[in-house]
Scaffold this motif. Structure first.
Motif, short mmCIF file in Angstrom:
data_model
loop_
_atom_site.label_atom_id
_atom_site.label_comp_id
_atom_site.label_asym_id
_atom_site.label_seq_id
_atom_site.Cartn_x
_atom_site.Cartn_y
_atom_site.Cartn_z
N LEU A 86 19.88 74.89 65.33
CA LEU A 86 19.37 74.53 63.98
C LEU A 86 20.32 74.46 62.77
O LEU A 86 19.98 73.50 61.99
CB LEU A 86 18.75 76.09 63.59
N MET A 87 21.54 74.90 63.01
CA MET A 87 22.48 74.60 61.96
C MET A 87 23.90 74.69 62.42
O MET A 87 24.36 75.25 63.21
CB MET A 87 22.47 75.87 60.94
N GLU A 88 24.68 73.81 61.70
CA GLU A 88 26.08 73.43 61.95
C GLU A 88 26.74 74.22 60.62
O GLU A 88 26.25 74.08 59.52
CB GLU A 88 26.35 72.02 62.14
N PHE A 89 27.82 74.73 60.59
CA PHE A 89 28.45 75.26 59.03
C PHE A 89 29.90 75.00 59.26
O PHE A 89 30.74 75.08 60.40
CB PHE A 89 28.24 76.80 59.19
N GLU A 241 31.66 62.03 63.96
CA GLU A 241 30.76 61.60 64.89
C GLU A 241 29.59 62.74 65.53
O GLU A 241 28.63 62.60 65.63
CB GLU A 241 31.49 60.84 66.04
N ARG A 242 30.43 63.85 65.75
CA ARG A 242 29.75 65.09 66.24
C ARG A 242 28.78 65.46 65.34
O ARG A 242 27.58 65.71 65.57
CB ARG A 242 30.64 66.17 66.76
N LEU A 243 29.22 65.67 64.07
CA LEU A 243 28.38 66.08 63.00
C LEU A 243 27.28 65.03 62.75
O LEU A 243 25.98 65.64 62.42
CB LEU A 243 29.11 66.35 61.58
N HIS A 244 27.37 64.01 62.62
CA HIS A 244 26.40 62.97 62.69
C HIS A 244 25.35 63.06 63.54
O HIS A 244 24.21 62.98 63.47
CB HIS A 244 26.99 61.63 62.61
N GLN A 245 25.80 63.13 65.07
CA GLN A 245 24.79 63.19 65.94
C GLN A 245 23.75 64.54 65.67
O GLN A 245 22.94 64.60 66.21
CB GLN A 245 25.55 62.97 67.24
#
Length: 338
Positions: A86-89, A241-245
Motif C-alpha cells: 500500500l505504501m512506500e515511505f 526506478e523502484r519507486l516509480h514501479q
C-alpha cells in the motif's frame, strides 16, 4: 479481475500507460546558483522501469531472506512493514525510531565485530604463540562486548514492531498521492506524477562524495530528499526506478526479497505472478548460494545498464540482464557438492 482493480485503485492512482496533461513547470530562471545546485540535476530517464535489477540494492541481502523464515502469517508480516503493498515511505533522521535503528546497527557492529571479533583474533594469536591470555580475552568480552550487547538488546526491544513515524514522506500506490509532513499543519498530498527526479551530490564529513535522490515538484519549491547517500550513480537511478514501479499500477510491485509476502495482496501483482507462474515463496525458499550468485549478477547488470535507454534499446546494444550472467551449470555443480 478488472472489477477488483477498479474497486482497489482510486481514479487518482498513477498509471504510466495513460497520457495526462501536466501543468507547465514553474519558471526557475531567476533561481540563484545555490538554489539550482540544491535542486540537483534531472535524471533524464525514460518513463517506466527498464533495468529492474532490484537485487542490486544495497539493502537486499541474506538477512532479509532470513526474516522471511518467520512463522508469522503474511498479513502480520505486512503490518509490521507498514503494508508495503500500500505504501512506500522515506523516513528522516530526525525521528527516534529511525535514529534508534541506525544506532542499533552501529552498536551491533561494535559488539560483534569488535568484541567477538577481537576475542577471536586474540585467541588465534595466542594459539600461534602457544600462550593464550584467557584473562585478557575474558576482559575484552566483559568490558567491551557485554555493554554493547546489552545496549543493542535494549534498542532492539525498544524498536520492535511497526515504526511509529510522523515526519516521513509517504507514497501511496492505490491513490497515486505523495503525503508530505508539515510542522503544525495537516499533511500535504500531491499527485506523484507532478514530481520530477533529480540527483544531488553530497560531501560527507570525511570528504567522501555521495549521490542522493530527490523529488522536485514541478509547480512549487517543494523538494523531497531520500535519506540515503549512495556511493555510485546507478544506485540512485535504481532507487528511482523502484519507486516509480511501485507507484505505477500498470506494473506489478518491484520484485524484492523483503516485500515478497505483500505481493499476494496487490491485485495487479497477484495477476502478474499467476500469469508468469512465479513461485509464491521464490526468495524465501531459494538456495543461499543461488541468492548470492543472483545478487552479484544483479549488481553488475545494474552497473552496466546504459541508463537513459529503454530496456529494449539496452538489450539491442548488447546489455545482458542478471539471469544471463550466471553460469547455471557451475552453480548447480556447486550446490550438489555442498
Amino acid at each position: 479481475m478488472n472489477q477488483e482493480r477498479e474497486s482497489t485503485y482510486e481514479s487518482t492512482a498513477y498509471n504510466s500507460q495513460k497520457k495526462t496533461e501536466l501543468t507547465a513547470r514553474k519558471n526557475r530562471s531567476n533561481d540563484s546558483y545555490f538554489t539550482r545546485v540544491a535542486r540537483g540535476n534531472k535524471l533524464g530517464l525514460p518513463k517506466g522501469a527498464h533495468c529492474q535489477e532490484y537485487l542490486a540494492e544495497w539493502q537486499c541481502n541474506i538477512f532479509q531472506q532470513d526474516a522471511l523464515q518467520t512463522r508469522k502469517p503474511a498479513k502480520r508480516q505486512c503490518e509490521e512493514m507498514r503494508d508495503p503493498h500500500l505504501m512506500e515511505f522515506w523516513p528522516t533522521l530526525f525521528e527516534w525510531p529511525v535514529f534508534a535503528m541506525i544506532l542499533r546497527h552501529g552498536i551491533a557492529w561494535c559488539a560483534f565485530a569488535g568484541g567477538i571479533g577481537g576475542a577471536l583474533i586474540m585467541t588465534f594469536i595466542g594459539l600461534i604463540d602457544g600462550d593464550i591470555n584467557l584473562k585478557a580475552i575474558l576482559g575484552l568480552l566483559q568490558f567491551f562486548f557485554l555493554p554493547f550487547f546489552i545496549a543493542w538488546l535494549v534498542l532492539k526491544l525498544a524498536t520492535k514492531g511497526e515504526p511509529k513515524l510522523k515526519k516521513d514522506t509517504r507514497f501511496f500506490r492505490r491513490t497515486g498521492m505523495v503525503s508530505i509532513y508539515r510542522k503544525g499543519q495537516d499533511r500535504l498530498e500531491i499527485p506523484f506524477e507532478e514530481f520530477e527526479p533529480t540527483m544531488t551530490y553530497r560531501t560527507g564529513a570525511a570528504g567522501s562524495t555521495g549521490f542522493m535522490l530527490q523529488l522536485t515538484h514541478r509547480q512549487s519549491d517543494i523538494v523531497i530528499s531520500h535519506i540515503n547517500d549512495y556511493p555510485e550513480e546507478y544506485q540512485v537511478y535504481l532507487e528511482w526506478e523502484r519507486l516509480h514501479q511501485f507507484m505505477d499500477i500498470s506494473q506489478p510491485l518491484p520484485d524484492r526479497i523483503v516485500t515478497e509476502p505483500a505481493r499476494q495482496f496487490d491485485p495487479v501483482t497477484a495477476e502478474y505472478d499467476r500469469k508468469t507462474e512465479r513461485p509464491k515463496h521464490l526468495w524465501r525458499d531459494m538456495d543461499r548460494e543461488e541468492l548470492r550468485e543472483r545478487r552479484e549478477a544483479a549488481k553488475q547488470a545494474a552497473k552496466d545498464f546504459p541508463w537513459g535507454k529503454t530496456r529494449e534499446q539496452a538489450l539491442a546494444s548488447g546489455w545482458k540482464p542478471s539471469e544471463q550472467r550466471i553460469n547455471w551449470q557451475a552453480l548447480k555443480e556447486k550446490q550438489q557438492t555442498a
